[in-house]
Design a protein around this motif. Structure first.
Motif: not given
Length: 139
Positions: A74-96
């Motif tokens: 799998h990919f490991d993504l390294a964000p500057d801000d985990q919470d902000t990035e998770v919210a953005r990815l969910e808006a794009l269609g990702a899910r937990r």
């Protein structure tokens, strides 16, 4: 002998849709899309051939959906801000996604799944001034 990874290939029911999701998620570019929809390739701004260190990701059409169970890679993504990035990815269609990591207090990453169910990790936010690493390592 010189050997290098040419690309990572991801089986997909809809390569074009998968490519669109990952282009938006990573800020990469669509570099090829087959007219018949059977394949799509994305890459960062500078691929290995252009002097970069990353290699393209190819989405290849298959007839069968992802099988049950977690990915073997799998990919490991390294964000500057985990919470902000998770919210953005969910808006794009990702899910937990829960692959058994729930409840472990040492887990600092969040497992997510792209629109076709392929898991990936969003690592904990980088500490201020950290040189490209992450404070938590994913499995």
């Amino acid at each position: 002998m010189a050997l290098h990874i040419n690309s990572v290939t991801v089986d997909s029911l809809d390569p074009a849709a998968q490519a669109r999701f990952w282009v938006e998620a990573l800020g990469w570019h669509l570099v090829h899309s087959a007219e018949d929809g059977s394949a799509a390739v994305i890459a960062p701004a500078a691929t290995r051939e252009e002097g970069g260190k990353a290699f393209p990701v190819m989405f290849w059409r298959v007839q069968d959906a992802k099988s049950a169970g977690k990915n073997r890679w799998h990919f490991d993504l390294a964000p500057d801000d985990q919470d902000t990035e998770v919210a953005r990815l969910e808006a794009l269609g990702a899910r937990r996604a829960d692959i058994g990591q729930g409840g472990d207090e040492h887990v600092t990453w969040l497992v997510m799944a792209d629109p076709e169910g392929n898991e990936f990790c969003v690592l904990s936010s980088l500490p201020t001034g950290a040189p490209g690493g992450s404070e938590g390592a994913a499995p």
